[in-house]
Design a protein around this motif. Sequence first.
Motif, PDB file in Angstrom:
ATOM      1  N   ASP A   1      42.679  31.674  33.658  1.00 34.88           N
ATOM      2  CA  ASP A   1      41.602  31.592  32.682  1.00 34.88           C
ATOM      3  C   ASP A   1      41.109  33.017  32.450  1.00 34.88           C
ATOM      4  O   ASP A   1      40.376  33.565  33.275  1.00 34.88           O
ATOM      5  N   LEU A   2      41.529  33.615  31.341  1.00 29.67           N
ATOM      6  CA  LEU A   2      41.224  35.025  31.106  1.00 29.67           C
ATOM      7  C   LEU A   2      39.736  35.286  30.904  1.00 29.67           C
ATOM      8  O   LEU A   2      39.298  36.446  30.935  1.00 29.67           O
TER       9      LEU A   2
ATOM     10  N   LEU B   1      42.291  38.879  39.078  1.00 27.25           N
ATOM     11  CA  LEU B   1      43.574  38.882  38.379  1.00 27.25           C
ATOM     12  C   LEU B   1      43.380  38.628  36.893  1.00 27.25           C
ATOM     13  O   LEU B   1      44.013  39.293  36.046  1.00 27.25           O
ATOM     14  N   ALA B   2      42.474  37.727  36.550  1.00 28.37           N
ATOM     15  CA  ALA B   2      42.213  37.432  35.143  1.00 28.37           C
ATOM     16  C   ALA B   2      41.517  38.597  34.445  1.00 28.37           C
ATOM     17  O   ALA B   2      41.851  38.939  33.298  1.00 28.37           O
TER      18      ALA B   2
ATOM     19  N   LEU C   1      41.637  41.847  35.180  1.00 30.60           N
ATOM     20  CA  LEU C   1      42.562  42.956  34.961  1.00 30.60           C
ATOM     21  C   LEU C   1      43.609  42.618  33.909  1.00 30.60           C
ATOM     22  O   LEU C   1      43.997  43.472  33.107  1.00 30.60           O
ATOM     23  N   THR C   2      44.067  41.374  33.891  1.00 29.16           N
ATOM     24  CA  THR C   2      45.035  40.966  32.865  1.00 29.16           C
ATOM     25  C   THR C   2      44.425  41.081  31.480  1.00 29.16           C
ATOM     26  O   THR C   2      45.051  41.625  30.551  1.00 29.16           O
ATOM     27  N   ALA C   3      43.204  40.570  31.318  1.00 27.17           N
ATOM     28  CA  ALA C   3      42.543  40.636  30.015  1.00 27.17           C
ATOM     29  C   ALA C   3      42.327  42.078  29.574  1.00 27.17           C
ATOM     30  O   ALA C   3      42.537  42.427  28.404  1.00 27.17           O
ATOM     31  N   GLN C   4      41.900  42.937  30.507  1.00 26.47           N
ATOM     32  CA  GLN C   4      41.659  44.339  30.173  1.00 26.47           C
ATOM     33  C   GLN C   4      42.951  45.026  29.735  1.00 26.47           C
ATOM     34  O   GLN C   4      42.995  45.727  28.722  1.00 26.47           O
ATOM     35  N   LEU C   5      44.016  44.812  30.487  1.00 27.21           N
ATOM     36  CA  LEU C   5      45.263  45.508  30.197  1.00 27.21           C
ATOM     37  C   LEU C   5      46.000  44.936  28.994  1.00 27.21           C
ATOM     38  O   LEU C   5      46.756  45.652  28.331  1.00 27.21           O
ATOM     39  N   LEU C   6      45.787  43.671  28.674  1.00 29.61           N
ATOM     40  CA  LEU C   6      46.360  43.130  27.443  1.00 29.61           C
ATOM     41  C   LEU C   6      45.822  43.873  26.228  1.00 29.61           C
ATOM     42  O   LEU C   6      46.531  44.057  25.230  1.00 29.61           O
TER      43      LEU C   6
END
Length: 379
Positions: free
Chosen positions: A337-338, A344-345, A347-352
Amino acid sequence: MQTFTIKPFEMPSGAGALRTQVRDIISAHVTDGDIARRANCWQVNDPEFSRVLGKAGLIGMTWPKAYGGHERSALERYIVLEELLAAGAPVGAHWIADRQTAPLLLRYGTEEQRQRWVPGIAAGEVYGCIGLSEPNAGSDLASVRASARLDGDGWLLNGQKIWTTNAHIAHIMIGLFRSEDGSERNAGLSQFLIPLDTPGITIRPIINLTGEHDFNEVFFEDVRLPAEALVGVAGNGWAQATAELSLERSGPERYLSSMVLVTELVRHACSSGDPAAIALAGKFASEAWTLRQMSLAVAGRMAMGEDPALEATIVKDLGNSFEQAIPTLVQQLVELDLSSGDPLAVLTAQLLQLSPSFSLRGGTREILRGIVARGLGLR
């Protein structure tokens, strides 16, 4: 045709102690709870942390002691960069000055320029920015139109630079300007050392997709500089700038910008037992190991006084593809769930949002592959 060479280099003795020193500094001074700042950390500014690194002798590590340096090896410097990037430490304030500005001045600058600026850079107190790209000369750097004209006993600068990282906090810029009337392409270009508090300079922010202020556009309107602002030899700016780009393209930041996300993925895989997360973590680990060996080989050759420009370009291209793919694959293969606060969510959202820029900075993928093709005699 150039020879493409990648060979292993052993880390210097004392590497373990140096890693421990860096980790202890990070543990003591990086206490910001905003995990998103750990992503792409070499563009995250923290002047206080830069001063801490300067006092610890971890900026300007390879430079002569006469200019505030520490005369350590390039591989020792590589170890420090690796540790800082892997931990997501906020090193953006001094990064460009340490990587490019001071090395350029040590190679091409006058003694006055070195004495004036390099010790402050080594102390983590003086920051630099790069004046290359322009609105109509991004990837095609040889199309630079910003001008520098002799005016009495000095120079008069006019024009615009864009995508200028950290110009808003930098003290100086190394700028590439067209210094010969009627010159075209890579002829007639010169580099100048420009204090950014000089009258006639206007710096305007460019806010990125995540609402952050890293980039700027910089305008020069009848900016007067003394004759001694010239860096190196008039008309030799293209050769100097390309040498500077080799420094920009060869470091571990070219594959470690998303590494904090890999670390969080490993933690998630261990705690959840998710087969998809475990497989993806293994894929990232193996690719990162290979890229590290290639990047370390470039650092080793540079430490020997060689110029592995072709290898540095290849590492940058492969490294950018790797770090750009990480958040996309995590999003695709791991249930997240971004919008949540899970590390983990986050950092994923930021790097996307950040990662599309990774293949642009320091030369676009198309430009880099053209350089590689020429180096290998394919075009």
